[in-house]
Scaffold this motif. Structure first.
Motif, mmCIF file in Angstrom:
data_model
loop_
_atom_site.group_PDB
_atom_site.id
_atom_site.type_symbol
_atom_site.label_atom_id
_atom_site.label_comp_id
_atom_site.label_asym_id
_atom_site.label_seq_id
_atom_site.Cartn_x
_atom_site.Cartn_y
_atom_site.Cartn_z
ATOM 1 N N LEU A 53 36.495 4.807 -138.425
ATOM 2 C CA LEU A 53 36.497 6.012 -137.601
ATOM 3 C C LEU A 53 37.658 6.895 -138.026
ATOM 4 O O LEU A 53 38.778 6.423 -138.224
ATOM 5 C CB LEU A 53 36.650 5.640 -136.127
ATOM 6 C CG LEU A 53 35.527 4.794 -135.532
ATOM 7 C CD1 LEU A 53 35.896 4.346 -134.121
ATOM 8 C CD2 LEU A 53 34.224 5.562 -135.527
ATOM 9 N N SER A 54 37.393 8.177 -138.187
ATOM 10 C CA SER A 54 38.441 9.134 -138.537
ATOM 11 C C SER A 54 38.457 10.236 -137.487
ATOM 12 O O SER A 54 37.533 10.368 -136.685
ATOM 13 C CB SER A 54 38.197 9.709 -139.933
ATOM 14 O OG SER A 54 36.950 10.366 -139.990
ATOM 15 N N VAL A 55 39.535 11.011 -137.491
ATOM 16 C CA VAL A 55 39.700 12.090 -136.517
ATOM 17 C C VAL A 55 40.153 13.349 -137.242
ATOM 18 O O VAL A 55 40.553 13.300 -138.402
ATOM 19 C CB VAL A 55 40.732 11.709 -135.425
ATOM 20 C CG1 VAL A 55 40.266 10.511 -134.610
ATOM 21 C CG2 VAL A 55 42.113 11.451 -136.029
ATOM 22 N N ASN A 56 40.114 14.475 -136.529
ATOM 23 C CA ASN A 56 40.685 15.698 -137.087
ATOM 24 C C ASN A 56 42.028 15.964 -136.419
ATOM 25 O O ASN A 56 42.410 15.275 -135.481
ATOM 26 C CB ASN A 56 39.715 16.883 -136.974
ATOM 27 C CG ASN A 56 39.423 17.263 -135.546
ATOM 28 O OD1 ASN A 56 40.300 17.239 -134.687
ATOM 29 N ND2 ASN A 56 38.193 17.630 -135.272
ATOM 30 N N ILE A 57 42.720 16.959 -136.873
ATOM 31 C CA ILE A 57 44.089 17.225 -136.439
ATOM 32 C C ILE A 57 44.179 17.601 -134.961
ATOM 33 O O ILE A 57 45.229 17.435 -134.338
ATOM 34 C CB ILE A 57 44.749 18.302 -137.342
ATOM 35 C CG1 ILE A 57 46.267 18.261 -137.238
ATOM 36 C CG2 ILE A 57 44.198 19.683 -137.037
ATOM 37 C CD1 ILE A 57 46.901 17.110 -137.952
ATOM 38 N N ASP A 58 43.100 18.075 -134.374
ATOM 39 C CA ASP A 58 43.114 18.506 -132.976
ATOM 40 C C ASP A 58 42.744 17.418 -131.980
ATOM 41 O O ASP A 58 42.751 17.661 -130.773
ATOM 42 C CB ASP A 58 42.159 19.691 -132.784
ATOM 43 C CG ASP A 58 42.576 20.893 -133.606
ATOM 44 O OD1 ASP A 58 43.791 21.145 -133.708
ATOM 45 O OD2 ASP A 58 41.696 21.573 -134.159
ATOM 46 N N THR A 59 42.440 16.240 -132.457
ATOM 47 C CA THR A 59 42.047 15.138 -131.570
ATOM 48 C C THR A 59 43.213 14.791 -130.644
ATOM 49 O O THR A 59 44.366 14.725 -131.072
ATOM 50 C CB THR A 59 41.664 13.904 -132.406
ATOM 51 O OG1 THR A 59 40.602 14.264 -133.284
ATOM 52 C CG2 THR A 59 41.226 12.754 -131.529
ATOM 53 N N ASN A 60 42.908 14.547 -129.364
ATOM 54 C CA ASN A 60 43.998 14.234 -128.428
ATOM 55 C C ASN A 60 44.345 12.749 -128.441
ATOM 56 O O ASN A 60 43.596 11.919 -128.963
ATOM 57 C CB ASN A 60 43.690 14.751 -127.013
ATOM 58 C CG ASN A 60 42.614 13.960 -126.315
ATOM 59 O OD1 ASN A 60 42.634 12.741 -126.277
ATOM 60 N ND2 ASN A 60 41.651 14.670 -125.732
ATOM 61 N N SER A 61 45.471 12.433 -127.860
ATOM 62 C CA SER A 61 45.995 11.074 -127.930
ATOM 63 C C SER A 61 45.135 10.054 -127.193
ATOM 64 O O SER A 61 45.143 8.872 -127.543
ATOM 65 C CB SER A 61 47.433 11.025 -127.424
ATOM 66 O OG SER A 61 47.506 11.468 -126.087
ATOM 67 N N ASP A 62 44.374 10.477 -126.193
ATOM 68 C CA ASP A 62 43.491 9.532 -125.499
ATOM 69 C C ASP A 62 42.453 8.948 -126.465
ATOM 70 O O ASP A 62 42.161 7.758 -126.432
ATOM 71 C CB ASP A 62 42.772 10.208 -124.323
ATOM 72 C CG ASP A 62 43.715 10.588 -123.198
ATOM 73 O OD1 ASP A 62 44.820 10.005 -123.116
ATOM 74 O OD2 ASP A 62 43.345 11.465 -122.398
ATOM 75 N N VAL A 63 41.915 9.787 -127.329
ATOM 76 C CA VAL A 63 40.938 9.330 -128.322
ATOM 77 C C VAL A 63 41.621 8.407 -129.330
ATOM 78 O O VAL A 63 41.071 7.372 -129.720
ATOM 79 C CB VAL A 63 40.264 10.526 -129.030
ATOM 80 C CG1 VAL A 63 39.361 10.064 -130.161
ATOM 81 C CG2 VAL A 63 39.485 11.371 -128.021
ATOM 82 N N LEU A 64 42.833 8.752 -129.738
ATOM 83 C CA LEU A 64 43.580 7.905 -130.667
ATOM 84 C C LEU A 64 43.788 6.508 -130.090
ATOM 85 O O LEU A 64 43.628 5.505 -130.787
ATOM 86 C CB LEU A 64 44.938 8.526 -130.995
ATOM 87 C CG LEU A 64 44.936 9.795 -131.815
ATOM 88 C CD1 LEU A 64 46.352 10.347 -131.918
ATOM 89 C CD2 LEU A 64 44.335 9.570 -133.184
ATOM 90 N N VAL A 65 44.142 6.450 -128.818
ATOM 91 C CA VAL A 65 44.362 5.147 -128.178
ATOM 92 C C VAL A 65 43.076 4.332 -128.177
ATOM 93 O O VAL A 65 43.093 3.134 -128.488
ATOM 94 C CB VAL A 65 44.920 5.328 -126.745
ATOM 95 C CG1 VAL A 65 44.895 4.018 -125.975
ATOM 96 C CG2 VAL A 65 46.329 5.906 -126.801
ATOM 97 N N GLU A 66 41.960 4.959 -127.871
ATOM 98 C CA GLU A 66 40.678 4.241 -127.876
ATOM 99 C C GLU A 66 40.346 3.699 -129.268
ATOM 100 O O GLU A 66 39.942 2.549 -129.418
ATOM 101 C CB GLU A 66 39.543 5.148 -127.378
ATOM 102 C CG GLU A 66 39.563 5.393 -125.892
ATOM 103 C CD GLU A 66 39.478 4.108 -125.072
ATOM 104 O OE1 GLU A 66 38.591 3.272 -125.350
ATOM 105 O OE2 GLU A 66 40.308 3.938 -124.165
ATOM 106 N N ILE A 67 40.518 4.515 -130.283
ATOM 107 C CA ILE A 67 40.224 4.068 -131.648
ATOM 108 C C ILE A 67 41.203 2.979 -132.078
ATOM 109 O O ILE A 67 40.826 2.019 -132.756
ATOM 110 C CB ILE A 67 40.246 5.252 -132.633
ATOM 111 C CG1 ILE A 67 39.118 6.229 -132.312
ATOM 112 C CG2 ILE A 67 40.119 4.759 -134.079
ATOM 113 C CD1 ILE A 67 39.152 7.519 -133.109
ATOM 114 N N SER A 68 42.454 3.088 -131.653
ATOM 115 C CA SER A 68 43.452 2.102 -132.062
ATOM 116 C C SER A 68 43.179 0.718 -131.493
ATOM 117 O O SER A 68 43.757 -0.260 -131.953
ATOM 118 C CB SER A 68 44.863 2.566 -131.678
ATOM 119 O OG SER A 68 45.082 2.436 -130.291
ATOM 120 N N LYS A 69 42.287 0.619 -130.538
ATOM 121 C CA LYS A 69 41.901 -0.700 -130.022
ATOM 122 C C LYS A 69 41.143 -1.502 -131.075
ATOM 123 O O LYS A 69 41.134 -2.730 -131.024
ATOM 124 C CB LYS A 69 41.031 -0.551 -128.774
ATOM 125 C CG LYS A 69 41.776 -0.009 -127.569
ATOM 126 C CD LYS A 69 40.818 0.164 -126.399
ATOM 127 C CE LYS A 69 41.499 0.770 -125.197
ATOM 128 N NZ LYS A 69 40.547 0.984 -124.083
#
Length: 140
Positions: free
Chosen positions: A87-103
């Motif tokens: 899974l990848s993200v773009n520069i505007d992705t918020n930290s809530d999404v990052l936390v979910e992916i980091s699981k």
């Protein structure tokens, strides 16, 4: 709320290789590029295509009897197994999404609008940030 830019480690600070690179180059990259256990794999246009782990490199020796360090330059990264389902993200992705992916991922690649790799976010950096944030609340 923080976005990706706050947590981003830029491309120039990271280990990455073209999918056309060979296994020996990947080994040397791991050896010479800090404490990384994963290498970002890009296509010829700099677009993100996956992540090659130290485990993938080790398994390539198991799957290719007769392959040695000396002849590993003959085997291309594109020909060995590596994780293309990241899974990848773009520069505007918020930290809530990052936390979910980091699981489910240790690293989160960051791409631009044309799927070109610009950097990544590490799970450890997210954990450290939130650990400090919780610690600051405890001090109040």
């Amino acid at each position: 709320m923080r976005n990706v830019a706050f947590f981003l480690t830029p491309k120039h600070e990271l280990a990455f290789l073209s999918k056309d690179a060979n296994v020996r180059q990947a080994i040397e990259k791991l050896e010479n590029y800090g404490n990384f256990l994963e290498i970002i794999v890009l296509d010829g246009e700099g677009k993100f295509v996956g992540v090659l782990s130290a485990k993938d490199i080790l398994l390539s020796f198991k799957k290719n009897p007769g392959m040695t360090y000396e002849n590993s330059h003959q085997v291309k990264i594109r020909d060995i197994g590596y994780n293309k389902n990241v899974l990848s993200v773009n520069i505007d992705t918020n930290s809530d999404v990052l936390v979910e992916i980091s699981k489910v991922q240790n690293i989160i690649p960051v791409i631009d609008g044309e799927n070109r790799f610009i950097g990544l976010v590490r799970r450890a950096n997210l954990l450290f940030y939130y650990y400090q944030k919780v610690g600051a609340l405890d001090d109040e």
